[in-house]
Design an enzyme around this catalytic site. Structure first.
Site, PDB file in Angstrom:
ATOM      1  N   HIS A 201      -2.049   6.803   3.415  1.00  0.00           N
ATOM      2  CA  HIS A 201      -0.600   6.840   3.643  1.00  0.00           C
ATOM      3  C   HIS A 201      -0.010   8.085   2.970  1.00  0.00           C
ATOM      4  CE1 HIS A 201      -1.053   2.951   5.287  1.00  0.00           C
ATOM      5  NE2 HIS A 201      -0.425   2.201   4.398  1.00  0.00           N
TER       6      HIS A 201
ATOM      7  N   CYS B 116       0.808  -1.231   0.000  1.00  0.00           N
ATOM      8  CA  CYS B 116       0.000   0.000   0.000  1.00  0.00           C
ATOM      9  C   CYS B 116       0.843   1.284   0.000  1.00  0.00           C
ATOM     10  CB  CYS B 116      -0.952  -0.013   1.186  1.00  0.00           C
ATOM     11  SG  CYS B 116      -0.214  -0.569   2.719  1.00  0.00           S
TER      12      CYS B 116
HETATM   13  N1  NAP Z   1      -4.699  -3.127   5.264  1.00  0.00           N
HETATM   14  C1  NAP Z   1      -4.062  -2.603   4.212  1.00  0.00           C
HETATM   15  O1  NAP Z   1      -4.037  -1.366   4.021  1.00  0.00           O
HETATM   16  C2  NAP Z   1      -3.363  -3.500   3.216  1.00  0.00           C
HETATM   17  C3  NAP Z   1      -2.856  -2.894   2.080  1.00  0.00           C
HETATM   18  C4  NAP Z   1      -2.204  -3.687   1.111  1.00  0.00           C
HETATM   19  C5  NAP Z   1      -2.102  -5.040   1.297  1.00  0.00           C
HETATM   20  N2  NAP Z   1      -2.595  -5.623   2.435  1.00  0.00           N
HETATM   21  C6  NAP Z   1      -2.450  -7.070   2.552  1.00  0.00           C
HETATM   22  O2  NAP Z   1      -3.758  -7.649   2.368  1.00  0.00           O
HETATM   23  C7  NAP Z   1      -3.869  -8.828   3.184  1.00  0.00           C
HETATM   24  C8  NAP Z   1      -5.081  -8.682   4.113  1.00  0.00           C
HETATM   25  O3  NAP Z   1      -4.860  -7.572   4.963  1.00  0.00           O
HETATM   26  P1  NAP Z   1      -5.944  -7.050   6.006  1.00  0.00           P
HETATM   27  O4  NAP Z   1      -5.458  -5.733   6.438  1.00  0.00           O
HETATM   28  O5  NAP Z   1      -7.317  -7.176   5.434  1.00  0.00           O
HETATM   29  O6  NAP Z   1      -5.802  -8.165   7.178  1.00  0.00           O
HETATM   30  P2  NAP Z   1      -6.854  -8.606   8.292  1.00  0.00           P
HETATM   31  O7  NAP Z   1      -7.803  -7.477   8.590  1.00  0.00           O
HETATM   32  O8  NAP Z   1      -6.047  -9.158   9.398  1.00  0.00           O
HETATM   33  O9  NAP Z   1      -7.700  -9.800   7.596  1.00  0.00           O
HETATM   34  C9  NAP Z   1      -7.136 -11.083   7.365  1.00  0.00           C
HETATM   35  C10 NAP Z   1      -8.143 -12.005   6.658  1.00  0.00           C
HETATM   36  O10 NAP Z   1      -7.522 -13.271   6.437  1.00  0.00           O
HETATM   37  C11 NAP Z   1      -8.272 -14.306   7.071  1.00  0.00           C
HETATM   38  N3  NAP Z   1      -7.379 -15.298   7.684  1.00  0.00           N
HETATM   39  C12 NAP Z   1      -6.562 -15.117   8.752  1.00  0.00           C
HETATM   40  N4  NAP Z   1      -5.904 -16.282   9.048  1.00  0.00           N
HETATM   41  C13 NAP Z   1      -6.339 -17.195   8.130  1.00  0.00           C
HETATM   42  C14 NAP Z   1      -6.051 -18.559   7.919  1.00  0.00           C
HETATM   43  N5  NAP Z   1      -5.162 -19.235   8.669  1.00  0.00           N
HETATM   44  N6  NAP Z   1      -6.675 -19.193   6.895  1.00  0.00           N
HETATM   45  C15 NAP Z   1      -7.562 -18.528   6.099  1.00  0.00           C
HETATM   46  N7  NAP Z   1      -7.874 -17.226   6.270  1.00  0.00           N
HETATM   47  C16 NAP Z   1      -7.278 -16.565   7.270  1.00  0.00           C
HETATM   48  C17 NAP Z   1      -9.118 -13.618   8.113  1.00  0.00           C
HETATM   49  O11 NAP Z   1     -10.291 -14.416   8.302  1.00  0.00           O
HETATM   50  P3  NAP Z   1     -10.944 -14.727   9.750  1.00  0.00           P
HETATM   51  O12 NAP Z   1     -11.537 -13.442  10.209  1.00  0.00           O
HETATM   52  O13 NAP Z   1     -11.955 -15.755   9.454  1.00  0.00           O
HETATM   53  O14 NAP Z   1      -9.822 -15.234  10.610  1.00  0.00           O
HETATM   54  C18 NAP Z   1      -9.417 -12.279   7.444  1.00  0.00           C
HETATM   55  O15 NAP Z   1     -10.495 -12.445   6.550  1.00  0.00           O
HETATM   56  C19 NAP Z   1      -2.542  -8.980   3.915  1.00  0.00           C
HETATM   57  O16 NAP Z   1      -1.711  -9.841   3.176  1.00  0.00           O
HETATM   58  C20 NAP Z   1      -1.991  -7.563   3.920  1.00  0.00           C
HETATM   59  O17 NAP Z   1      -0.592  -7.512   4.031  1.00  0.00           O
HETATM   60  C21 NAP Z   1      -3.237  -4.877   3.391  1.00  0.00           C
END
Ligand code: NAP
Length: 351
Positions: A241, A148
């Site tokens: 950001h 991001c």
């Molecule tokens: N936030 C940002 O601004 C941003 C920007 C760019 C990229 N990203 C990337 O996008 C991805 C998601 O980020 P996020 O911020 O949305 O994270 P998050 O809020 O922590 O969400 C994680 C998701 O993954 C699922 N998950 C967790 N453990 C799992 C497992 N063992 N098996 C299957 N599913 C699982 C969770 O489901 P449950 O709720 O069912 O556990 C939830 O749906 C990451 O790789 C992050 O680095 C994030």
């Protein structure tokens, strides 16, 4: 055309929710499956602590959260918002099973043969899909969008690379809390505070920037030949950001030419008719105190999909430049970036 069915992997998290929200009235895509981890088996409305002002899309609220595996998954593509460690295991299984995967996760971004693409910057890199399939024996594929913070930087650097050539970039980020997912950074750590460390972020900004601005050659990418150093900080801003950039150019910098290059930059994605591509991916602010996260994170004809550039000036001499770039981290920096990449892949016939 018939809408393509989309499985959202990691649908309950901060990025997964954004994906579902942005696809609610999408002309090409329709969400038909949601996956998660701890919330498997729950209805989406119980599983997701909904973080966005608009209500959860009604048709999704009763869908059951499925395991993040390709077994029995009938979708035209998967949009992944899984944590990196999970994505590393799971995304290749989907690709092997024949699904195109467009991923927000960092796990495979830097792997050889995996396209890391911003539609306005390096759309030609999707051509890596053919050797990827050949070399890995996959019927599907994995394509990725950048971190991001990287995405803001490369959108601002692309017109400068074309205009001036780049020798060196030093970037200092001020990154929003939502970039850490949900529940993310504890409030007692971040309120009234700045944390001068984000695990892995500085390396990602360097390597991803050089890959995206590099050249496609013989089934791989030759990285762009300039130096990048990053210092990444978490600040108490909810979304958006902000990045302070110092750049040394190959030639003398004329600030009027730079302004014109930013104003004229289009990148071609909007002209291709991609529904999530804004008319202008970079918006130049002339005010002395812009861009600001509260005022500028939703910039663009597709809200949140344009980055804003401002505070343009010379650096230590006339061969250098300083500016600030700001973008919405869960829209342009994640969900919207992945959706527009999926749109590019449809437009180019890969999906
Ligand atoms: N936030 C940002 O601004 C941003 C920007 C760019 C990229 N990203 C990337 O996008 C991805 C998601 O980020 P996020 O911020 O949305 O994270 P998050 O809020 O922590 O969400 C994680 C998701 O993954 C699922 N998950 C967790 N453990 C799992 C497992 N063992 N098996 C299957 N599913 C699982 C969770 O489901 P449950 O709720 O069912 O556990 C939830 O749906 C990451 O790789 C992050 O680095 C994030």
């Amino acid at each position: 055309m018939r809408k393509k069915s989309v499985a959202v992997l990691g649908a309950t998290g901060a990025v997964g929710q954004r994906v579902c929200n942005m696809l609610r009235d999408h002309p090409w895509f329709e969400v038909t499956a949601l996956t998660g981890g701890a919330s498997i088996g729950k209805r989406y409305r119980e599983a997701a602590k909904w973080l966005l002002p608009a209500d959860m899309p009604e048709p999704l609220s009763e869908l059951e959260v499925r395991p993040s595996t390709p077994d029995g998954m009938e979708a035209d593509l998967a949009l992944s918002a899984l944590p990196a460690d999970v994505a590393r295991e799971v995304e290749p299984l989907f690709a092997e099973a024949g699904l195109p995967v467009v991923s927000n996760a960092s796990a495979l971004r830097m792997e050889e043969g995996v396209p890391l693409v911003v539609p306005e910057v390096n759309p030609d890199h999707v051509e890596l899909i053919a050797p990827q399939r050949r070399n890995r024996g996959w019927r599907g594929f994995v394509a990725t969008d950048p971190n991001c913070s990287t995405i803001n930087l490369v959108l601002a650097l692309k017109p400068l690379q074309e205009l001036l050539g780049i020798r060196k970039v030093i970037v200092t980020t001020m990154q929003a809390i939502s970039g850490a997912g949900y529940p993310g950074v504890p409030s007692l750590d971040i309120l009234d505070n700045i944390i001068p460390y984000i695990d892995g972020e500085e390396g990602k900004m360097r390597t991803e920037t050089l890959k995206i601005l590099g050249h496609l050659e013989a089934g791989g990418v030759r990285g762009a030949p300039f130096a990048v150093a990053a210092a990444c900080n978490r600040v108490p801003v909810y979304d958006g950001h902000t990045e302070a950039v110092y750049l040394e150019a190959e030639e003398r910098v004329d600030l009027d030419d730079v302004r014109e290059a930013f104003r004229n930059f289009r990148g071609g994605a909007h002209d291709l008719g991609l529904p999530t591509a804004p008319e202008a991916p970079v918006i130049l602010r002339e005010e002395e105190d812009r861009p600001q996260p509260r005022l500028d994170r939703m910039a663009g004809t597709v809200p949140g999909m344009s980055v804003s550039v401002g505070r343009l000036r010379h650096g230590i001499d006339e061969w250098s430049l300083q500016f600030v770039v700001l973008g919405h981290n869960t829209i342009r920096g994640a969900a919207g970036g992945a959706i527009s990449l999926a749109e590019l892949l449809v437009a180019k016939g890969w999906i």
